[in-house]
Design a protein around this motif. Structure first.
Motif, PDB file in Angstrom:
ATOM      1  N   GLY A 291      28.490  22.531  23.557  1.00 27.48           N
ATOM      2  CA  GLY A 291      29.410  22.303  22.284  1.00 27.48           C
ATOM      3  C   GLY A 291      30.453  22.573  23.266  1.00 27.48           C
ATOM      4  N   GLY A 292      31.146  21.949  23.991  1.00 27.06           N
ATOM      5  CA  GLY A 292      32.453  21.620  24.233  1.00 27.06           C
ATOM      6  C   GLY A 292      33.012  23.515  24.814  1.00 27.06           C
ATOM      7  N   ALA A 293      32.109  24.557  24.638  1.00 28.56           N
ATOM      8  CA  ALA A 293      32.412  25.730  25.391  1.00 28.56           C
ATOM      9  C   ALA A 293      31.664  26.621  26.324  1.00 28.56           C
ATOM     10  CB  ALA A 293      32.319  26.898  23.646  1.00 28.56           C
ATOM     11  N   ILE A 294      32.599  27.871  26.484  1.00 24.92           N
ATOM     12  CA  ILE A 294      31.519  28.204  28.223  1.00 24.92           C
ATOM     13  C   ILE A 294      31.049  29.425  27.437  1.00 24.92           C
ATOM     14  CG2 ILE A 294      32.071  28.951  30.290  1.00 24.92           C
ATOM     15  CD1 ILE A 294      34.523  27.236  30.289  1.00 24.92           C
ATOM     16  N   ASP A 295      29.589  29.398  27.700  1.00 31.16           N
ATOM     17  CA  ASP A 295      29.349  30.721  27.465  1.00 31.16           C
ATOM     18  C   ASP A 295      29.686  31.988  28.545  1.00 31.16           C
ATOM     19  OD1 ASP A 295      27.983  33.395  26.484  1.00 31.16           O
ATOM     20  OD2 ASP A 295      25.736  32.127  27.187  1.00 31.16           O
ATOM     21  N   PRO A 296      30.206  33.308  28.288  1.00 29.58           N
ATOM     22  CA  PRO A 296      31.146  33.816  29.101  1.00 29.58           C
ATOM     23  C   PRO A 296      29.711  34.781  29.543  1.00 29.58           C
ATOM     24  CG  PRO A 296      32.211  34.450  27.042  1.00 29.58           C
ATOM     25  CD  PRO A 296      30.858  33.295  26.745  1.00 29.58           C
ATOM     26  N   ASN A 297      28.584  35.125  29.780  1.00 26.87           N
ATOM     27  CA  ASN A 297      27.980  35.929  29.514  1.00 26.87           C
ATOM     28  C   ASN A 297      26.681  34.964  30.685  1.00 26.87           C
ATOM     29  OD1 ASN A 297      27.900  38.072  28.635  1.00 26.87           O
ATOM     30  ND2 ASN A 297      27.134  36.997  26.617  1.00 26.87           N
ATOM     31  N   GLU A 298      27.455  33.722  31.500  1.00 28.47           N
ATOM     32  CA  GLU A 298      26.625  32.485  31.978  1.00 28.47           C
ATOM     33  C   GLU A 298      27.472  31.575  32.477  1.00 28.47           C
ATOM     34  OE1 GLU A 298      23.412  31.865  32.429  1.00 28.47           O
ATOM     35  OE2 GLU A 298      22.948  34.008  31.214  1.00 28.47           O
TER      36      GLU A 298
ATOM     37  N   ARG B   9      30.736  41.412  33.046  1.00 26.27           N
ATOM     38  CA  ARG B   9      31.949  42.103  32.846  1.00 26.27           C
ATOM     39  C   ARG B   9      31.943  42.372  31.330  1.00 26.27           C
ATOM     40  NH1 ARG B   9      32.522  40.929  37.010  1.00 26.27           N
ATOM     41  NH2 ARG B   9      35.147  40.810  38.142  1.00 26.27           N
ATOM     42  N   LYS B  10      32.255  43.456  30.891  1.00 25.36           N
ATOM     43  CA  LYS B  10      32.070  43.279  28.954  1.00 25.36           C
ATOM     44  C   LYS B  10      33.998  43.288  28.471  1.00 25.36           C
ATOM     45  CE  LYS B  10      29.264  47.928  29.879  1.00 25.36           C
ATOM     46  NZ  LYS B  10      28.182  47.222  29.212  1.00 25.36           N
ATOM     47  N   TYR B  11      33.457  42.231  27.434  1.00 28.69           N
ATOM     48  CA  TYR B  11      34.684  41.540  26.794  1.00 28.69           C
ATOM     49  C   TYR B  11      35.068  42.097  26.259  1.00 28.69           C
ATOM     50  CZ  TYR B  11      33.430  37.938  30.320  1.00 28.69           C
ATOM     51  OH  TYR B  11      32.596  37.136  31.829  1.00 28.69           O
TER      52      TYR B  11
ATOM     53  N   SER C 153      39.282  26.187  30.346  1.00 31.52           N
ATOM     54  CA  SER C 153      39.536  27.523  29.329  1.00 31.52           C
ATOM     55  C   SER C 153      40.016  28.367  28.741  1.00 31.52           C
ATOM     56  CB  SER C 153      37.959  28.208  30.248  1.00 31.52           C
ATOM     57  OG  SER C 153      38.525  29.343  30.559  1.00 31.52           O
ATOM     58  N   ARG C 154      39.949  29.042  27.671  1.00 32.21           N
ATOM     59  CA  ARG C 154      40.780  29.683  26.881  1.00 32.21           C
ATOM     60  C   ARG C 154      39.994  30.754  27.714  1.00 32.21           C
ATOM     61  NH1 ARG C 154      39.847  30.307  20.683  1.00 32.21           N
ATOM     62  NH2 ARG C 154      41.115  32.299  21.540  1.00 32.21           N
ATOM     63  N   THR C 155      41.528  32.321  27.985  1.00 30.48           N
ATOM     64  CA  THR C 155      41.234  33.131  28.658  1.00 30.48           C
ATOM     65  C   THR C 155      40.877  33.773  27.973  1.00 30.48           C
ATOM     66  OG1 THR C 155      43.485  32.015  29.415  1.00 30.48           O
ATOM     67  CG2 THR C 155      42.597  35.109  29.667  1.00 30.48           C
ATOM     68  N   MET C 156      39.885  34.481  28.274  1.00 32.43           N
ATOM     69  CA  MET C 156      38.561  35.020  28.224  1.00 32.43           C
ATOM     70  C   MET C 156      39.266  36.669  28.593  1.00 32.43           C
ATOM     71  SD  MET C 156      35.150  33.807  29.850  1.00 32.43           S
ATOM     72  CE  MET C 156      36.233  32.339  30.347  1.00 32.43           C
ATOM     73  N   VAL C 157      39.383  38.202  27.427  1.00 30.77           N
ATOM     74  CA  VAL C 157      39.625  39.357  27.767  1.00 30.77           C
ATOM     75  C   VAL C 157      39.271  40.148  28.411  1.00 30.77           C
ATOM     76  CG1 VAL C 157      41.575  41.004  27.444  1.00 30.77           C
ATOM     77  CG2 VAL C 157      42.460  38.470  26.649  1.00 30.77           C
ATOM     78  N   THR C 158      38.878  41.074  29.136  1.00 32.92           N
ATOM     79  CA  THR C 158      37.435  41.824  29.317  1.00 32.92           C
ATOM     80  C   THR C 158      38.403  43.970  28.731  1.00 32.92           C
ATOM     81  OG1 THR C 158      38.624  43.241  31.563  1.00 32.92           O
ATOM     82  CG2 THR C 158      37.326  41.518  31.709  1.00 32.92           C
ATOM     83  N   VAL C 159      37.107  44.512  28.884  1.00 32.15           N
ATOM     84  CA  VAL C 159      37.441  45.327  28.225  1.00 32.15           C
ATOM     85  C   VAL C 159      38.629  45.761  29.483  1.00 32.15           C
ATOM     86  CG1 VAL C 159      36.320  45.963  26.892  1.00 32.15           C
ATOM     87  CG2 VAL C 159      35.979  46.629  28.816  1.00 32.15           C
ATOM     88  N   ASP C 160      38.437  46.014  30.329  1.00 34.28           N
ATOM     89  CA  ASP C 160      39.706  46.109  31.510  1.00 34.28           C
ATOM     90  C   ASP C 160      41.095  45.439  31.927  1.00 34.28           C
ATOM     91  OD1 ASP C 160      38.037  48.362  31.677  1.00 34.28           O
ATOM     92  OD2 ASP C 160      36.810  47.593  33.697  1.00 34.28           O
TER      93      ASP C 160
END
Length: 148
Positions: free
Chosen positions: A74-81, A96-98, A112-119
């Motif tokens: 659907g035009g998006a990335i699954d950060p867990n995959e 990672r924990k997001y 991709s849009r930037t994914m931010v982790t808890v760290d």
């Protein structure tokens, strides 16, 4: 004479400090890729699995870029995959924990849009095979060289 030596010493010190700060401000792999995507643009990314992407990890002024694999739905990335590729072509899952686990990671202009982790680690996926080819350049005319 003293003023000349003092001026020369000051000039050498300033040039040495300037050279050190220029070395410290190296351009990261992420910045180099982002510049190419910005200049050339990228084609749309269709749904599917891509094993030729670059996954970047940034924290502060440091950045690391690795080859990886992701699935687009659907035009998006699954950060867990997301997976990083080893030199023997095996993969390891990016674990990672997001900070925003429900964020839809859309792909815009091949990035991709930037994914931010808890760290506070920043993660991006770059689809380098989707970068548009370099545009043609015009041939510049030489300056006139006529004998009058």
């Amino acid at each position: 004479m003293k003023k000349l030596l003092l001026s020369l010493l000051t000039l050498i010190t300033i040039s040495t400090l300037k050279a050190q700060t220029e070395d410290d401000s190296q351009i990261t792999c992420y910045q180099k890729y982002a510049e190419v995507f910005e200049k050339r643009g990228a084609e749309d990314v269709d749904d599917g699995t891509y094993n030729d992407v670059i996954i970047t990890f940034r924290k502060g002024s440091m950045a690391d870029c690795f080859m990886g694999k992701v699935t687009v739905k659907g035009g998006a990335i699954d950060p867990n995959e997301m997976y990083l590729r080893f030199v023997d072509d095996e993969y390891e899952k990016v674990d990672r924990k997001y900070r925003y686990p429900d964020q839809v990671v859309k792909i815009i202009n091949g990035m991709s849009r930037t994914m931010v982790t808890v760290d506070d680690e920043l993660i991006d996926v770059l689809f380098t095979k989707k970068i548009k080819p370099k545009k043609k350049s015009y041939v510049r005319a030489s300056d006139p060289d006529f004998d009058f």
